[in-house]
Design a protein around this motif. Sequence first.
Motif, PDB file in Angstrom:
ATOM      1  N   PRO A  33       2.471   2.991 -18.747  1.00  0.00           N
ATOM      2  CA  PRO A  33       3.251   1.805 -18.110  1.00  0.00           C
ATOM      3  C   PRO A  33       2.528   0.528 -17.692  1.00  0.00           C
ATOM      4  N   PRO A  34       3.609  -0.022 -17.377  1.00  0.00           N
ATOM      5  CA  PRO A  34       2.646  -1.109 -17.146  1.00  0.00           C
ATOM      6  C   PRO A  34       3.361  -1.760 -15.148  1.00  0.00           C
ATOM      7  N   ALA A  35       4.094  -0.823 -15.209  1.00  0.00           N
ATOM      8  CA  ALA A  35       4.205  -0.720 -13.110  1.00  0.00           C
ATOM      9  C   ALA A  35       2.914  -0.156 -12.914  1.00  0.00           C
ATOM     10  N   ALA A  36       2.190   0.320 -13.536  1.00  0.00           N
ATOM     11  CA  ALA A  36       0.882   1.027 -13.056  1.00  0.00           C
ATOM     12  C   ALA A  36      -0.466  -0.048 -12.751  1.00  0.00           C
ATOM     13  N   PHE A  37      -0.108  -1.067 -13.151  1.00  0.00           N
ATOM     14  CA  PHE A  37      -1.161  -2.371 -13.019  1.00  0.00           C
ATOM     15  C   PHE A  37      -0.410  -3.528 -11.792  1.00  0.00           C
ATOM     16  N   MET A  38       1.520  -3.568 -11.888  1.00  0.00           N
ATOM     17  CA  MET A  38       1.683  -4.709 -11.283  1.00  0.00           C
ATOM     18  C   MET A  38       1.816  -4.238  -9.517  1.00  0.00           C
ATOM     19  N   ALA A  39       1.905  -2.128  -9.732  1.00  0.00           N
ATOM     20  CA  ALA A  39       2.269  -2.238  -8.680  1.00  0.00           C
ATOM     21  C   ALA A  39       0.726  -2.122  -7.797  1.00  0.00           C
ATOM     22  N   SER A  40      -0.051  -2.358  -7.856  1.00  0.00           N
ATOM     23  CA  SER A  40      -1.197  -2.697  -7.327  1.00  0.00           C
ATOM     24  C   SER A  40      -1.180  -4.393  -6.671  1.00  0.00           C
ATOM     25  N   ILE A  41      -0.251  -5.106  -7.965  1.00  0.00           N
ATOM     26  CA  ILE A  41      -0.283  -6.665  -7.625  1.00  0.00           C
ATOM     27  C   ILE A  41       0.675  -6.477  -5.936  1.00  0.00           C
ATOM     28  N   GLY A  42       1.632  -5.517  -6.557  1.00  0.00           N
ATOM     29  CA  GLY A  42       2.551  -5.495  -5.527  1.00  0.00           C
ATOM     30  C   GLY A  42       2.402  -4.776  -4.140  1.00  0.00           C
ATOM     31  N   GLY A  43       1.531  -4.590  -3.211  1.00  0.00           N
ATOM     32  CA  GLY A  43       0.774  -3.819  -2.461  1.00  0.00           C
ATOM     33  C   GLY A  43       0.579  -1.854  -2.422  1.00  0.00           C
TER      34      GLY A  43
ATOM     35  N   LEU B 187      20.878  -3.353  -6.517  1.00  0.00           N
ATOM     36  CA  LEU B 187      21.103  -2.311  -6.553  1.00  0.00           C
ATOM     37  C   LEU B 187      19.653  -0.924  -6.517  1.00  0.00           C
ATOM     38  N   VAL B 188      19.146  -1.788  -7.890  1.00  0.00           N
ATOM     39  CA  VAL B 188      18.287  -1.140  -7.794  1.00  0.00           C
ATOM     40  C   VAL B 188      17.422  -0.839  -6.361  1.00  0.00           C
ATOM     41  N   ARG B 189      17.362  -1.786  -6.186  1.00  0.00           N
ATOM     42  CA  ARG B 189      15.920  -1.664  -4.745  1.00  0.00           C
ATOM     43  C   ARG B 189      16.236  -0.748  -4.032  1.00  0.00           C
ATOM     44  N   ARG B 190      17.780  -0.931  -3.694  1.00  0.00           N
ATOM     45  CA  ARG B 190      18.185  -0.080  -2.569  1.00  0.00           C
ATOM     46  C   ARG B 190      18.319   1.467  -3.067  1.00  0.00           C
TER      47      ARG B 190
ATOM     48  N   GLN C 268       7.888  -4.355  -8.464  1.00  0.00           N
ATOM     49  CA  GLN C 268       8.733  -5.532  -9.304  1.00  0.00           C
ATOM     50  C   GLN C 268       7.869  -6.442  -7.925  1.00  0.00           C
ATOM     51  N   LYS C 269       7.556  -6.598  -7.387  1.00  0.00           N
ATOM     52  CA  LYS C 269       7.259  -6.821  -6.423  1.00  0.00           C
ATOM     53  C   LYS C 269       5.704  -7.578  -6.952  1.00  0.00           C
ATOM     54  N   GLY C 270       5.267  -6.467  -7.541  1.00  0.00           N
ATOM     55  CA  GLY C 270       4.020  -7.525  -8.513  1.00  0.00           C
ATOM     56  C   GLY C 270       4.379  -8.417  -9.233  1.00  0.00           C
ATOM     57  N   PHE C 271       5.150  -7.768 -10.179  1.00  0.00           N
ATOM     58  CA  PHE C 271       5.875  -8.765 -11.423  1.00  0.00           C
ATOM     59  C   PHE C 271       5.763 -10.262 -10.692  1.00  0.00           C
ATOM     60  N   ASP C 272       6.640 -10.577 -10.114  1.00  0.00           N
ATOM     61  CA  ASP C 272       6.886 -11.336  -9.154  1.00  0.00           C
ATOM     62  C   ASP C 272       5.822 -12.097  -9.224  1.00  0.00           C
ATOM     63  N   VAL C 273       4.697 -11.688  -8.229  1.00  0.00           N
ATOM     64  CA  VAL C 273       3.477 -12.481  -7.917  1.00  0.00           C
ATOM     65  C   VAL C 273       2.650 -13.078  -9.255  1.00  0.00           C
TER      66      VAL C 273
END
Length: 580
Positions: A236-246, A410-413, A444-449
């Motif tokens: 899952p790409p989230a596994a690497f994007m999460a690291s960028i997101g903190g 809504l996704v974040r909350r 999601q924050k990592g993907f923004d970065v």
Amino acid sequence: MRQASSLLLCLGLFAGAGAQGFGRFGYTDRPVMPDLQLTPEGVGPILFDVPAPAWKVVVADETGATIGLGQGENGPSKARLSLLSSGIGLWFPKGLRLRINSIAAPYLTWPGGSVRNGVPTPSAPWLALSFGENAPPLILGFPSRPAALRIEGKPGSWTLEGPADFEGWLRVALPLGTRQITTNSSAALGKLAVQAAAFAPLVTGTMPTLMGTTVAADEAGVTATWRFDAPNALVPPAAFMASIGGSSLRVLSKVERPDAITAEGPLSFVKGKELTIRFPARRIPTGRAIGVGGQPRPIATVSPFDAPSVAELAFENLLATADTSARTTAEAATGEWIGQAASAPEPNTGQTLLYGPNGEGIELAAAHALLSQSLVTSRRATSEANSLLTSLVWRRDWATWRLWLPDEALVRRTGALAALAAAICPEPERRLDAALFEAGLAAQKGFDVWKRRRGEIVSEPVREELFGPMRSTLFGKGKDPFTVLLQSPLRIYGDASLRAETREAGICLSWPVVDVKAGVVALASGYPIQISALANLGQFRLAQALGFSEIRYLPETAGTCEILMTPSGSLPAWVPPPNH
């Protein structure tokens, strides 16, 4: 809570014994994929010889879907979409014929050469399809058996045809992701052959299927291992994007990254049949947390249809100072909400849910999942099924680890509430759910970065962080006082409202009684303790075993009962719950 629990149990029964997640493959017959998109007309730039006469989602789960296309001779009868595999799989029952509407004749490339129209390729396990103009090349994989293809036609109308007796899977993928190239020279074609050969294992083998998940847990986090029936499953790409997101999660499996980027991030896959990831997720013990100081507080009016007040009541229930009114208010709120909430089946899986296709009501469902869990885990040493929480897990996407909804706020909350609801569960599997929800928000924050670094956006958008200090402490290195209190090593089970204060000889634990009748106070401690009667205890009997202390007592009068606990240990300070 009996009425609410019965309704939640019914919800679980409606879902069926084989219920499972669906993520992005629910509520739609046109799932959005990270790379190529399937339509009745074809896959990306490749068109079917005739449009699909049928279109029906046959099977759907969190990792993919099978869609019936109804084609017969020379066309695909079904398609397989999978987040575990690159591209799209097409099943041809008899013969293979496709169309390409490019102006220039496409090239077909294999390790030994390239051809254009009028010349067949040799039989091969894969072929690269590229265009004279600037466009992303494709790779065509034949996992069932090698095949030869031939291009015929004229500018703007080309036919790609295989053997008349071809029967099997054709895998269509983007070996370079969305990157565009021009293959109008032998050097460019030779380079593409090398790149496609490196990518070929992803499209020439069996599309992996998820077989199961094992979870190991400790005080600081969880380690999850997903098992597949075939190698080369996508990570899952989230596994690497999460690291960028903190996030401090760690991918422990050996991962390979081809030079391919999709709309959801860089492509990566595991060479073996397992993917193991370590997630930070601090354990919150069962029972209600005991801290030094604090007083029982009157419970404010709670609307069962207001997510903020429902969440705040859940946190109040996690503290030892909460009294019976907090529990009865919570039970009444959950029962009233479930009694009035609209339910409807998800069309592809038939599971009955208390939220709508676009997330109508899902934030309230998450708040009540948190409230329900607070009632269960705060009053007993074991947990039980939480159908509301399970329904949120079903909506979580496999690749992004976020709820698949159109409204990002809504996704974040809702994701934050779901993470907290799962975090207070004792089971390792639920703690993994908590970690995944939280990592999805970090991703999601990592993907923004990542997009900002690539020049796709000028700056990252501001993302809401509901209960951010709590989450940063549970899933990171934060020191939020309330979350530290929730991890107190001293717990109480049951409904007694208990207060702790420091005395010279130790910790005084006190609770109110309204009449003279026998009662029980159950405590759990992370270290050995001694307990003795202190005040207003006509009868006092103590039983201790394996960290649990059961006190059976009879008060002398109505008022306050007190016991003395030694040693005092290191109890956190009592602090009030946070506001929404």
